[in-house]
Scaffold this active site. Structure first.
Site, PDB file in Angstrom:
ATOM      1  N   HIS A 881       0.859  -1.187   0.000  1.00 26.81           N
ATOM      2  CA  HIS A 881       0.000   0.000   0.000  1.00 26.81           C
ATOM      3  C   HIS A 881       0.897   1.239   0.000  1.00 26.81           C
ATOM      4  O   HIS A 881       1.591   1.497   0.986  1.00 26.81           O
ATOM      5  CB  HIS A 881      -0.916   0.003   1.225  1.00 26.81           C
ATOM      6  CG  HIS A 881      -1.916  -1.113   1.210  1.00 26.81           C
ATOM      7  ND1 HIS A 881      -2.324  -1.771   2.359  1.00 26.81           N
ATOM      8  CD2 HIS A 881      -2.581  -1.705   0.197  1.00 26.81           C
ATOM      9  CE1 HIS A 881      -3.189  -2.713   2.033  1.00 26.81           C
ATOM     10  NE2 HIS A 881      -3.364  -2.685   0.721  1.00 26.81           N
ATOM     11  N   GLU A 884       1.299   3.741   3.006  1.00 32.42           N
ATOM     12  CA  GLU A 884       1.834   3.258   4.290  1.00 32.42           C
ATOM     13  C   GLU A 884       3.360   3.333   4.256  1.00 32.42           C
ATOM     14  O   GLU A 884       4.067   2.327   4.264  1.00 32.42           O
ATOM     15  CB  GLU A 884       1.329   1.844   4.557  1.00 32.42           C
ATOM     16  CG  GLU A 884      -0.189   1.792   4.699  1.00 32.42           C
ATOM     17  CD  GLU A 884      -0.749   0.372   4.688  1.00 32.42           C
ATOM     18  OE1 GLU A 884       0.048  -0.596   4.693  1.00 32.42           O
ATOM     19  OE2 GLU A 884      -1.988   0.235   4.671  1.00 32.42           O
ATOM     20  N   HIS A 978       3.219  -3.434   7.047  1.00 36.20           N
ATOM     21  CA  HIS A 978       2.125  -2.504   6.709  1.00 36.20           C
ATOM     22  C   HIS A 978       2.130  -1.327   7.679  1.00 36.20           C
ATOM     23  O   HIS A 978       2.861  -1.305   8.671  1.00 36.20           O
ATOM     24  CB  HIS A 978       0.770  -3.210   6.796  1.00 36.20           C
ATOM     25  CG  HIS A 978       0.439  -4.063   5.610  1.00 36.20           C
ATOM     26  ND1 HIS A 978      -0.480  -3.689   4.658  1.00 36.20           N
ATOM     27  CD2 HIS A 978       0.911  -5.270   5.219  1.00 36.20           C
ATOM     28  CE1 HIS A 978      -0.562  -4.629   3.730  1.00 36.20           C
ATOM     29  NE2 HIS A 978       0.270  -5.602   4.050  1.00 36.20           N
ATOM     30  N   GLU A1063       1.811  -4.469  11.509  1.00 36.00           N
ATOM     31  CA  GLU A1063       1.231  -3.138  11.343  1.00 36.00           C
ATOM     32  C   GLU A1063       1.954  -2.130  12.236  1.00 36.00           C
ATOM     33  O   GLU A1063       2.096  -2.351  13.439  1.00 36.00           O
ATOM     34  CB  GLU A1063      -0.255  -3.154  11.712  1.00 36.00           C
ATOM     35  CG  GLU A1063      -1.102  -4.112  10.887  1.00 36.00           C
ATOM     36  CD  GLU A1063      -1.617  -3.483   9.614  1.00 36.00           C
ATOM     37  OE1 GLU A1063      -1.287  -2.312   9.367  1.00 36.00           O
ATOM     38  OE2 GLU A1063      -2.344  -4.166   8.877  1.00 36.00           O
TER      39      GLU A1063
END
Length: 1187
Positions: A881, A884, A978, A1063
Site C-alpha cells: 500500500h 503506508e 504494513h 502493522e
C-alpha cells in the site's frame, strides 16, 4: 473484552406450574372447551409472566411449546378477554426479553397471526380501543425483527387500518402512541412509505407536531421519528417541501430551542433536526432550506454562549481531556428499534448479537491446504532467483573472514552547481524550479515543448569525473521566465547563487551499538558565482568573492543565522544520539541519477528537496498532541459561516493540475503550491479566506477513490501568520488525526541550517465528516456517502521558505533504489552474501527489486556449503500500500541491521537466508497513490488469483513462495510490513484456526481443535524486546474479507504457519517506552532491527540444538530483551478502535450511511489460550498438530 457470560437454557420439568397451565390451555384448544376456562387459564399465565422472570424464561426456552400454544389460542379464540390476556402475555415476554424473544415470536409465525387479528378487529364497529392498542404495541416491538414485515403488512391491508385509527383518534394519546410507533416500522419499507404518503400521512404528522408544550412530549417525539422515517422517501420529501413544511419545521425548532432551557427535550429537538436532514437529502429540500434562512437559524441556535451548570450539555463539557467532540463513525440511521431506550437487553440477547459475520466459520476452509497452484515446470522460471541453493562457491575467496569496515563509497563528488536562470553554463541556460531539483524531461512532441513552462532539467550527457551539473535543455534565448519557474522566489534566488560542496549524507540509526554521533550537518563554505542584484535592498554586503555558510540566505530577505540560531546549533551538536556503525545510505547525486530512470505516469520532471537532501531523525521527542475540547465545533462553525457570509469568501483557485493552461496568481501574499514530483499528491487548491486554503487530493490512478495520502510543496509564506489548510476529500471515516497525530513538515530553510528533518507540526487539528458528497460511482453505487476533512493550522518560522507537507514520512521508490545500491556497494562480499535481482517489471516499466541476504559459507568445503544451503528461509515484503510509508522505514531498519557488522546480525545471517521484496507496489509509490497500483486495484486483495499482466509483482512474489514450497524449503516466517491509520503502537496479525473458531461462539468446536501455538511465539518475543510493539493489539483471527491477503494466502495455500502482517502506527504509542510520543523514523527503523533480533531468538527457541551461539552473544541478546515494554496479559484484546467512543456526535453531511472501513475488519476480539497452552514450550508445541 471479557468473555460474554452464557446462561444455560433450563429444560422444562413436568411439575412446573407454567407447563401445567400451558398443557391445560392446549387441551382447551383441542376440545373447544368453554371460553370461561380459557379466560381463567390465560389470566393465571399472565399473572405468572408479570411476576416471575423464571416463568418468562421457561415459556421462551429452547424446546418449549409455550409460544406455539399461545399463538394457536390467539388465532382460534373468539373471546375478547382471552385475546387481551394473551396479548398482554406476549407484551410481557417481548418487553422483558428484548430482541431475542421478539425474534422467537416472529419465527413462530407471530407477525402473520397478529396482522390477521388486526384485520379482524378493525371490522368491528367501533373497534375495541384496548384491543387495538395492544395489537399495535406488540406489532411495533416485533416488526423490526421480521425482515418481511413491511410486505406482510401491506398485503394484509394493515397500513390504512393504522393510518385511519390515527386520523380518527388524534386526541386519544393511549391509542395514537402505539399506532405512530407501528407507522414508523411500516415506513422502514420504502414502498410502504410512498403508499402512506399518498394517503396523507405527512400532512397528518404535521397536525401532531407543534410548538413547545410540556404535555404529550412522548407523542411529539414518536411523531418526529415517524416523520423522519417517512421523509426518507423522495416522494414524501417533495410533498413536504411543496406544502411549505420546511419553514414550519424551522419555526417549531426555534420555539423548542428557546423554551427548552434545561435541555430536557433534546430528543425532540434532535427529532426535528433529523426530519430536516431527511428533507434536505433532495435538491428541492436544500433550496427550500436555504430560502427559509435555515443555515443562519441553525447556526445561531447551535452557539452556546453560556454553558449550563447542570444537565446533559454540562456533562459534555466536563468530559475527561481524551474524549473529544469528533464525529462518531457510527451513523444515526439505525433507529428501527422502537423505544429502544425503554428496552433492557439481557445477557442472552448480548450473546446472540455478539457475532462478527466476517469471521470464517468453515473449519475445512480454515485448515491450511498446501496448494502448489502452478506446475513445477512453470515454477522453474524462478530458479535464477535462488542461486544460493545451487552455488558451490568454488570461484569465491572464502579464506578471510575479517569483516570489511563500512566505508562511505558514495564519494561526494565535486560541487553540485545549482545555476541561476540568468547564468549560462556550456552555452545552456539553467533554471531551478521553485525549491525543486529537476530531472530530465523528454516530451514526445517537440511542438508541445514550446508551450510548456521552462523547467530545469538534468543533462542527458553522462556525468564526467567528479562534477555533476544540473542543466536545463536548450531553450529559446528570448524566453522570459514566469513566476511559476520560481524567478521571484527568494530562497531559490539564493540557492541559484551558491555551490553546494560536500553535501553530507544522512547517518543511519543505530541499535545498541554504543556509538555516538551528532546530527548536525557540517556547514560548508559556499562560493557565490554571481553578484546579487537585491543586495542594496536587503542592506547586506555583496556576494562577490565572499564565503558564507550554507544556512545564510542573506540576499533573500530570509532570516540570517543570529546568535539564537548559533545557540540552537550548538545545542543540537551537544545532543548525542545512538547511531549504528554502518553505511551512510543517502547520496544526493546518486538519488538524482536514479530518478532519471524512474518512470511515472505524469512524467515527473522535478525532485522534491526532502528527497534530495534526505532526512535524519530530529534529536528531540515529539509528544502526541493534546487538543482542547471544542476544536471541531469551532472548525465546523467556520465552515458553515462560508455559506452564511458568502461575501467574505475569496473562492479563488491557486493551483490546478486539471487545467494545463492555469497561471499561478502573482500576488505576494498568496501561497504557491506544487506536487509535480515523485510520490507527490495534490490536485487542486482553492483560497477560501486570506490565510485559509481548501486542498483536494488526487485519487489513485485508474481509480475514483482512495484519497488519503498527501505530499506537496508550499512556498511564498510569511512568518508568524497562522495558515489554515483543509484537505477536503478524504475517505476514511476516522483517523488518528483525531487522537494526537500531526502532519509532517520539511523546511528547506531549516535543512540549509543543518536541520534536514521532517517534524510534526500543526495545531487545531481534527478530522471530521464534511458536506461534500461522494459520487455513487466512487462509492460502488451507494448514494449520499460523504467526504471527510483533515484540517490543521501552521505558522511558518521563515519568510519565503519552501516547505513540504506529508501524511507520513515520505519514502520514494528512488530512495529505496538508492539505499539498495549503497548497501550493495558497502558490504563485505567475503562476509555477507548479498544479491539484488529484478523480480519483474511493473505496469509502468519500473523494476521491482528482490534482495537476498545471508552469510557467506565459511569455506567451499562440502560441509560448509551444505550448511549454507540448508539454512531456513525468512521471506519479508513491504509497501504493498503506497500510502503506508512507515512500512518502508521499518524495512529500511531491517535491511540496515541485516547488513551491519553487529555480531548478532552476523549470527542472524548465519542462521537464515533472507528473501526480501522491499516494495511490492513501486508504481503506486511513484505516482502518489494511497492504496492501489496502476491497475486501480488493491494488490493486497489479489494474492489468491493474481493476474501476471495486471498484478505482476504479486504474481511473481507468490511464485517465489510457491517455488520454495515446491522444493520443500518453506519459509520459517513470512511477514508483510504494513501501516495502520487508526490504531497506535506496532502489532501483528497472524492466522489461527483455534482462535478463529473461538470467535464463532462455538466453544465446543474450539475445544476440539488442536493446533501448534507456535504462531504466537514471535509476537511474544517482540513484545519483550521492541518498545513500540504491543502484544495486546495483536490478533490471530482469519476473516472472510481477508482471505485474499498475503498473510492468509501464504498461511493457507503455501503452508507457512508463521505468516504475519506487521502493522506500524502512523501516529504513536500509548504504552511502553514511547508512551505518549508520536512515532518517528528512528522508532520505525528500530522496529525493523528488533524484528531481526526477534527472529534470532525464535531460532534459538524452536531449534535450540541447531543454534550454537556464543554465550557472550546470548547475554548480549538478553540485554536487548530487557525492555520497559511488558506484556500484562497473554490475552489479545482488539477493538475496532483503540480510542474511547465519542459522547458527542457532530454529523456534518447530507446523508449518514457510512459503513466501517474494510481496514477495520482486520481487527478482532480476544482469545484466551488455556493454561495448558500457555505453559507449553515451542519445542513441545511443535509435536502438536492439526488432525
Amino acid at each position: 473484552m471479557s468473555k460474554l457470560k452464557v446462561i444455560p437454557e433450563k429444560s422444562l420439568t413436568n411439575n412446573s406450574r407454567i407447563v401445567g397451565l400451558l398443557n391445560q390451555l392446549e387441551k382447551i384448544n383441542t376440545e373447544s372447551a368453554e371460553s370461561e376456562t380459557a379466560r381463567y387459564v390465560t389470566s393465571k399465565i399472565l399473572h405468572l409472566a408479570q411476576s416471575q422472570e423464571k416463568t418468562r424464561k421457561e415459556m421462551t426456552a429452547k424446546g418449549s411449546t409455550g409460544m406455539e400454544v399461545l399463538l394457536s389460542t390467539l388465532e382460534n379464540t373468539k373471546d375478547l378477554q382471552t385475546t387481551l390476556n394473551i396479548l398482554n402475555i406476549l407484551v410481557e415476554l417481548v418487553t422483558a426479553g428484548g430482541g431475542r424473544r421478539a425474534s422467537v415470536l416472529v419465527a413462530k409465525g407471530g407477525s402473520q397471526i397478529l396482522l390477521q387479528l388486526l384485520m379482524n378487529a378493525s371490522k368491528e364497529t367501533p373497534p375495541n380501543e384496548e384491543l387495538m392498542a395492544q395489537i399495535h404495541s406488540i406489532l411495533a416491538k416485533i416488526g423490526p425483527k421480521d425482515k418481511k414485515f413491511g410486505v406482510k403488512a401491506r398485503i394484509n391491508g394493515a397500513l390504512n387500518i393504522t393510518l385511519n385509527l390515527v386520523k380518527q383518534n388524534l386526541q386519544n394519546l393511549r391509542l395514537v402512541l402505539p399506532c405512530l410507533q407501528l407507522l414508523r416500522v411500516y415506513s422502514a419499507n420504502s414502498v410502504n412509505s410512498v403508499s402512506l404518503g399518498k394517503n396523507g400521512v405527512v400532512e397528518l404528522m404535521f397536525k401532531i407536531i407543534g410548538p413547545f408544550s410540556k404535555k404529550n412530549s412522548s407523542l411529539m417525539k414518536v411523531a418526529l421519528e415517524t416523520l423522519a422515517a417517512l421523509l426518507k422517501s423522495k416522494t414524501n420529501a417533495r410533498r413536504a417541501v411543496d406544502r411549505g413544511y420546511v419553514q414550519v419545521l424551522l419555526t417549531v425548532y426555534v420555539d423548542w430551542h428557546r423554551h427548552d432551557n434545561r435541555h430536557r427535550n433534546m430528543l425532540i429537538r434532535k427529532g426535528i433536526l433529523q426530519t430536516l436532514k431527511s428533507v434536505t437529502n433532495i435538491k428541492l429540500g436544500r433550496k427550500a432550506f436555504i430560502d427559509a434562512n435555515g443555515m443562519k437559524i441553525l447556526y445561531n441556535t447551535s452557539q452556546l454562549p453560556v454553558i449550563p451548570v447542570t444537565g446533559p450539555v454540562a456533562q459534555l463539557y466536563s468530559l475527561p481531556p481524551e474524549v473529544d467532540d469528533v464525529v462518531d463513525e457510527s451513523d444515526d440511521n439505525d433507529d428501527i428499534d422502537i423505544e429502544a431506550e425503554d428496552e433492557t437487553e439481557n445477557e442472552e440477547d448480548l450473546d446472540q448479537d455478539f457475532k462478527n459475520e466476517d469471521i470464517e466459520t468453515d473449519i475445512n476452509k480454515l485448515k491450511p491446504q498446501q496448494e502448489p497452484g502452478r506446475a513445477l515446470e512453470e515454477l522453474k522460471m524462478y530458479e535464477h532467483l535462488f542461486p544460493e541453493l545451487v552455488d558451490d562457491f568454488q570461484d569465491f575467496d572464502l579464506i578471510s573472514k575479517e569483516p570489511k569496515p563500512f566505508v562511505f563509497e558514495g564519494k561526494v563528488h565535486g560541487p553540485i552547481v545549482v545555476p541561476t536562470a540568468g547564468e549560462e553554463l556550456s552555452g545552456k541556460s539553467n533554471i531551478l524550479r521553485k525549491g525543486s531539483v529537476v530531472k530530465e524531461s523528454v516530451s514526445p512532441k517537440g511542438a508541445e515543448d514550446e508551450k510548456k513552462p521552462a523547467f530545469m532539467e538534468l543533462a542527458k550527457e553522462d556525468t564526467k569525473d567528479n562534477d555533476r551539473t544540473l542543466q536545463q535543455q536548450p531553450d529559446d534565448q528570448n524566453r522570459t521566465l514566469s513566476p511559476v519557474c520560481g524567478a521571484n522566489n527568494d530562497i531559490v534566488k539564493a540557492l541559484d547563487r551558491i555551490t553546494l560542496q560536500n553535501i553530507p549524507s544522512q547517518t543511519s540509526l543505530g541499535y545498541n551499538a554504543g556509538m555516538k554521533k551528532d546530527y548536525s550537518l557540517p556547514l560548508t563554505v559556499l562560493t557565490c558565482t554571481k553578484a546579487c542584484p537585491q543586495v542594496a535592498t536587503c542592506g547586506n554586503v555583496l556576494f562577490e568573492g565572499r564565503s558564507v555558510h550554507l544556512g545564510k540566505l542573506c540576499c533573500t530577505g530570509a532570516e540570517t543565522e543570529d546568535d539564537d540560531d548559533t545557540e540552537s546549533n550548538s545545542s543540537v551538536e551537544q545532543t548525542l544520539v545512538d547511531v549504528a556503525d554502518g553505511p551512510t545510505l543517502h547520496d544526493s547525486d546518486l538519488y538524482v541519477e536514479i530518478v532519471k530512470n524512474t518512470k511515472s505516469v505524469p512524467e515527473y520532471s522535478e525532485v522534491a528537496y526532502p528527497d534530495y537532501f534526505g532526512h535524519v531523525p530530529p534529536p528531540f521527542k515529539e509528544p502526541i498532541l493534546e487538543r482542547p475540547y471544542g476544536v471541531q465545533r469551532t472548525k465546523i462553525a467556520q465552515d458553515i459561516e462560508r455559506l452564511i457570509h458568502q461575501s467574505d469568501i475569496i473562492d479563488r483557485v491557486v493551483y490546478d493540475l486539471d487545467n494545463p493552461n492555469y497561471i499561478i496568481p502573482e500576488e505576494g501574499d498568496i501561497l504557491k503550491f506544487n506536487s509535480k514530483f515523485e510520490s507527490g499528491n495534490l490536485r487542486k487548491v482553492i483560497q477560501i479566506r486570506k490565510n485559509e486554503y481548501d486542498l483536494i487530493l488526487n485519487s489513485d490512478i485508474n481509480s475514483n477513490h482512495y484519497h488519503q495520502w498527501f505530499y506537496f510543496e508550499v512556498s511564498g509564506m510569511r512568518p508568524s501568520i497562522a495558515y489554515r489548510f483543509n484537505i477536503i476529500n478524504c475517505e476514511k471515516s476516522n483517523s488518528q488525526f483525531n487522537y494526537g497525530m500531526q502532519p509532517l513538515m520539511y523546511s528547506v530553510q531549516e535543512a540549509l541550517n543543518a536541520r534536514p528533518w521532517w517534524i510534526r507540526v500543526g495545531t487545531d487539528i481534527c478530522y471530521y465528516k464534511n458536506h461534500f458528497s461522494r459520487s455513487s460511482v466512487a462509492t460502488g453505487g451507494q448514494k449520499g456517502k460523504s467526504y471527510y476533512t483533515i484540517t490543521f493550522t501552521v505558522s511558518f518560522p521563515h519568510k519565503d521558505d519552501v516547505c513540504y507537507f506529508a501524511y507520513h514520512y515520505p519514502y520514494t521508490y528512488s530512495t529505496l533504489q538508492m539505499h539498495l545500491q549503497k548497501l550493495e556497494s558497502s558490504h563485505n562480499p567475503q562476509q555477507i552474501y548479498f544479491r539484488k535481482d529484478v523480480l519483474c517489471e511493473t505496469l509502468s516499466g519500473n523494476n521491482c527489486p528482490v534482495v537476498t541476504i545471508t552469510a557467506m559459507p565459511e569455506s567451499n568445503y562440502y560441509e560448509h556449503i551444505c550448511q549454507f544451503r540448508n539454512r531456513p528461509y525468512i521471506f519479508l515484503s513491504a509497501r504493498v500500500h503506497p500510502g503506508e510509508t512507515n512500512a518502508s522505514w521499518v524495512m529500511k531498519g531491517t535491511l540496515e541491521y541485516l547488513m551491519s557488522n553487529n555480531p548478532t546480525a552476523q549470527s542472524l545471517r548465519e542462521s537464515f537466508i533472507f528473501k526480501i521484496v522491499p516494495m511490492l507496489n513501486p508504481d503506486g509509490v511513484i505516482n502518489g497513490n494511497h492504496r492501489c497500483s496502476l491497475s486501480g486495484e488493491d494488490l493486497n486483495r489479489q494474492w489468491q488469483s493474481p493476474n501476471p499482466d495486471l498484478h505482476p509483482t504479486i504474481y511473481h512474489a507468490k511464485g517465489l513462495l510457491q517455488y520454495l514450497a515446491a522444493v520443500k524449503r518453506l519459509p520459517l516466517v513470512y511477514c508483510d510490513y504494513h501501516g495502520h491509520s487508526r490504531k497506535k503502537n506496532v502489532f501483528m496479525y497472524g492466522c489461527s484456526i483455534k482462535e478463529t473458531v473461538w470467535h464463532t461462539s462455538d466453544n465446543a468446536t474450539s475445544c476440539d481443535v488442536v493446533e501448534d501455538m507456535g504462531y504466537r511465539t514471535l509476537p511474544k518475543i517482540l513484545s519483550h524486546i521492541a518498545p513500540a510493539f504491543c502484544m495486546s493489539s495483536c490478533s490471530f483471527v482469519v476473516e472472510k474479507s481477508k482471505e485474499s491477503t498475503a498473510r492468509v494466502v501464504v498461511w493457507r495455500e503455501i503452508g507457512v504457519q508463521r505468516s504475519y502482517t506487521m502493522e506500524s502506527t502512523l501516529c504513536g504509542c500509548d504504552q511502553g517506552k514511547y508512551k505518549s510520543l508520536q512515532i518517528g523514523t528512528r522508532e520505525l527503523e528500530e522496529m525493523g532491527a528488533k524484528f531481526c533480533v526477534g527472529l534470532l531468538r525464535l531460532k534459538r527457541l524452536t531449534s535450540p540444538l541447531d543454534c550454537n551461539l556464543p554465550s557472550s552473544l546470548l547475554d548480549f541478546e538478553n540485554d536487548l530483551i530487557e525492555s520497559s515494554c511488558k506484556v500484562t496479559s497473554p490475552t489479545t484484546y482488539v477493538l475496532d478502535e483503540d480510542e474511547p467512543r465519542f459522547l458527542e456526535e457532530v454529523d456534518y453531511s447530507a446523508e449518514s450511511n457510512d459503513e466501517l472501513d474494510i481496514e477495520l475488519a482486520e481487527n478482532a476480539g480476544d482469545y484466551e489460550p488455556s493454561a495448558h497452552e500457555e505453559v507449553l514450550s515451542d519445542s513441545e508445541l511443535s509435536r502438536t498438530y492439526l488432525p
